[in-house]
Design an enzyme around this catalytic site. Structure first.
Site, PDB file in Angstrom:
ATOM      1  N   LEU A 237       6.973   0.090   5.901  1.00 39.62           N
ATOM      2  CA  LEU A 237       5.671   0.741   5.776  1.00 39.62           C
ATOM      3  C   LEU A 237       5.103   0.522   4.375  1.00 39.62           C
ATOM      4  O   LEU A 237       3.896   0.337   4.206  1.00 39.62           O
ATOM      5  CB  LEU A 237       5.796   2.239   6.067  1.00 39.62           C
ATOM      6  CG  LEU A 237       4.500   3.040   5.882  1.00 39.62           C
ATOM      7  CD1 LEU A 237       3.403   2.541   6.815  1.00 39.62           C
ATOM      8  CD2 LEU A 237       4.744   4.525   6.087  1.00 39.62           C
ATOM      9  N   TYR A 238       5.974   0.546   3.364  1.00 37.47           N
ATOM     10  CA  TYR A 238       5.517   0.278   1.997  1.00 37.47           C
ATOM     11  C   TYR A 238       4.816  -1.073   1.938  1.00 37.47           C
ATOM     12  O   TYR A 238       3.709  -1.200   1.404  1.00 37.47           O
ATOM     13  CB  TYR A 238       6.705   0.295   1.037  1.00 37.47           C
ATOM     14  CG  TYR A 238       6.375  -0.248  -0.338  1.00 37.47           C
ATOM     15  CD1 TYR A 238       5.543   0.452  -1.196  1.00 37.47           C
ATOM     16  CD2 TYR A 238       6.886  -1.476  -0.764  1.00 37.47           C
ATOM     17  CE1 TYR A 238       5.223  -0.053  -2.451  1.00 37.47           C
ATOM     18  CE2 TYR A 238       6.578  -1.980  -2.016  1.00 37.47           C
ATOM     19  CZ  TYR A 238       5.748  -1.266  -2.855  1.00 37.47           C
ATOM     20  OH  TYR A 238       5.434  -1.766  -4.089  1.00 37.47           O
ATOM     21  N   ALA A 239       5.446  -2.089   2.507  1.00 37.90           N
ATOM     22  CA  ALA A 239       4.853  -3.427   2.517  1.00 37.90           C
ATOM     23  C   ALA A 239       3.534  -3.422   3.274  1.00 37.90           C
ATOM     24  O   ALA A 239       2.557  -4.066   2.859  1.00 37.90           O
ATOM     25  CB  ALA A 239       5.823  -4.423   3.149  1.00 37.90           C
ATOM     26  N   THR A 241       1.411  -0.963   3.599  1.00 39.25           N
ATOM     27  CA  THR A 241       0.341  -0.339   2.807  1.00 39.25           C
ATOM     28  C   THR A 241      -0.109  -1.252   1.679  1.00 39.25           C
ATOM     29  O   THR A 241      -1.285  -1.251   1.308  1.00 39.25           O
ATOM     30  CB  THR A 241       0.789   1.016   2.231  1.00 39.25           C
ATOM     31  OG1 THR A 241       1.918   0.844   1.363  1.00 39.25           O
ATOM     32  CG2 THR A 241       1.139   1.989   3.336  1.00 39.25           C
ATOM     33  N   LYS A 242       0.802  -2.023   1.124  1.00 41.92           N
ATOM     34  CA  LYS A 242       0.419  -2.963   0.070  1.00 41.92           C
ATOM     35  C   LYS A 242      -0.435  -4.094   0.636  1.00 41.92           C
ATOM     36  O   LYS A 242      -1.401  -4.542   0.015  1.00 41.92           O
ATOM     37  CB  LYS A 242       1.669  -3.530  -0.617  1.00 41.92           C
ATOM     38  CG  LYS A 242       2.297  -2.577  -1.634  1.00 41.92           C
ATOM     39  CD  LYS A 242       1.312  -2.273  -2.745  1.00 41.92           C
ATOM     40  CE  LYS A 242       1.916  -1.470  -3.874  1.00 41.92           C
ATOM     41  NZ  LYS A 242       0.955  -1.222  -4.963  1.00 41.92           N
TER      42      LYS A 242
END
Length: 429
Positions: A237-239, A241-242
């Site tokens: 999910l971090y990726a 959002t980036k």
């Protein structure tokens, strides 16, 4: 706790995309890439809908309320630059790892700098406060507030005519996204939009340089990673959002003519680093005599990272700021004055190192026998390897990393021992 400034010293175009008119809808054939992109954007919207609404600007004021003559005087003083050719930069996430180093480097060379940070508790706020003290001694005022506070951002832009924004504030960490996904939507997506909204309304409009991540390459198996490679297969999910941040930046560049430059960082390490990073908590656990868990890939191979020393990252950040062209904005008639600059760069070291070798180096530097435990890599969003192609940054930013992993880790370990155990561990050196 010794918080003396041990931060290192630092010195320091893609052509705008042309607009192509849409084809007749009956002639469109959706490619697999289009389908993947649609699914990706749908997932982002899904998470955005599930996330709680962002707090209203009034509710985001911290206990250190902003505003007033004294506050404005501090802001103005910190933003003062030494010459007309110097920059005036708003650095978001200024008390973070990269933010602290970039702010110090800008201030050292005579640029005006204002920091913004909400001092959240993702990791030890005491470390962030210690960085804030270092920045204060250097003449950098860090405003305590949230990037989702639109009123605060508009006030800052009213008080200071920023030439540039260095956007480094973000919810970091791949694994934490599995525990608190909403924090990533709030900061990395909603917060970025709030900042871009304030920037497009500012007069003058600043050029935006923002932090993306190597994680956007996700499940891409082609190495080294190039800015031309597909980035529609996020592994976390971090990726996601980036990657969403990059797409949002492109939209604001196209619609509102903001000058935007994205920097894909590759595993940044060094003094004043983040405690959630492997090199940091490995050092902590080794000194405590704990076992170190080293992950291996599903095929039994070693996990490797393109570790990039903080000094090199700062050089890339300053290079991006120095080569960023002005935002073009709109005329009084509401029409574009001209296409604004849009760029994406990899900032890495180009030399992936197995995590097992990282542990070997720390064992040598700390002079402690490491207790290792090898385990399969969990399905938590991590990827097997990262490897940056930096040819574009070399050509357009003059970016050239110079610090190998052992040299960089030696500087980190020295800082770590001095910061956390100034007397106990002096014998190591």
């Amino acid at each position: 706790m010794d918080t003396k400034n041990t931060s290192p010293s630092t010195p320091g175009k893609l052509k705008p995309e042309k607009y192509h008119p849409p084809y007749n809808i009956h002639r469109i054939r959706l490619s697999k890439l289009t389908i993947y992109s649609s699914i990706f954007l749908a997932l982002i919207i899904f998470f955005f809908i599930l996330s709680p609404p962002s707090p209203s600007p009034s509710s985001l004021k911290t206990h250190n309320s902003w505003g007033g003559p004294a506050w404005e005087k501090r802001v103005t003083k910190s933003a003062r630059r030494t010459s007309a050719s110097s920059l005036t930069v708003l650095v978001t996430g200024a008390s973070g790892f990269v933010g602290t180093h970039v702010s110090l480097a800008l201030k050292r060379r005579g640029d005006g700098v204002i920091g913004l940070d909400n001092f959240n508790r993702y990791y030890d706020p005491n470390l962030k406060r210690a960085r804030q003290k270092v920045l204060s001694r250097a003449g950098v005022f860090v405003v305590e507030g949230d990037i989702n506070d639109a009123n605060l951002l508009h006030k800052l832009f009213d008080v200071v005519p920023f030439t540039h924004v260095m956007h480094l504030a973000a919810q970091a960490g791949v694994r934490y996204a599995m525990q608190n996904p909403n924090s990533y939507i709030h900061s990395n997506i909603a917060g970025f939009v709030t900042l871009l909204e304030a920037s497009k309304s500012a007069n003058p409009q600043p050029a935006i340089v923002y932090a993306s991540s190597s994680s956007v390459y996700g499940l891409n198996s082609k190495v080294p990673f190039s800015e031309k490679d597909r980035t529609d297969q996020p592994a976390s999910l971090y990726a996601a959002t980036k990657k969403a941040g990059e797409e949002i930046a492109h939209a604001y560049n196209h619609i509102y003519c903001l000058s935007v430059t994205g920097l894909r960082f590759f595993t940044v390490y060094g003094p004043w680093g983040r405690p959630d990073m492997a090199y940091f908590f490995f050092t902590k656990d080794i000194l405590k005599g704990k076992h170190i868990t080293v992950f291996e890939s599903p095929d039994g191979g070693s996990v490797a990272r393109d570790f990039t020393y903080i000094d090199d990252i700062v050089k890339g950040c300053l290079g991006a700021l120095d080569t960023a062209k002005k935002s073009t904005g709109f005329g009084v008639d509401g029409k574009k004055k001209g296409n604004a600059q849009y760029r994406i760069f990899n900032l890495g070291n180009t030399s992936p190192v197995p995590v097992t070798e990282l542990v070997d180096i720390l064992e040598k530097l700390l002079n402690v026998k490491v207790k290792r435990k090898v385990m399969p890599m969990p399905r938590n969003g991590d990827v097997k390897f990262t490897h940056a192609n930096i040819s574009r940054a070399q050509k357009e930013l003059g970016y050239m990393p110079t610090t190998d992993l052992e040299s960089g880790l030696k500087k980190f370990v020295r800082w770590y021992l001095d910061f956390y155990s100034p007397l106990k561990n002096k014998s190591v050196w």
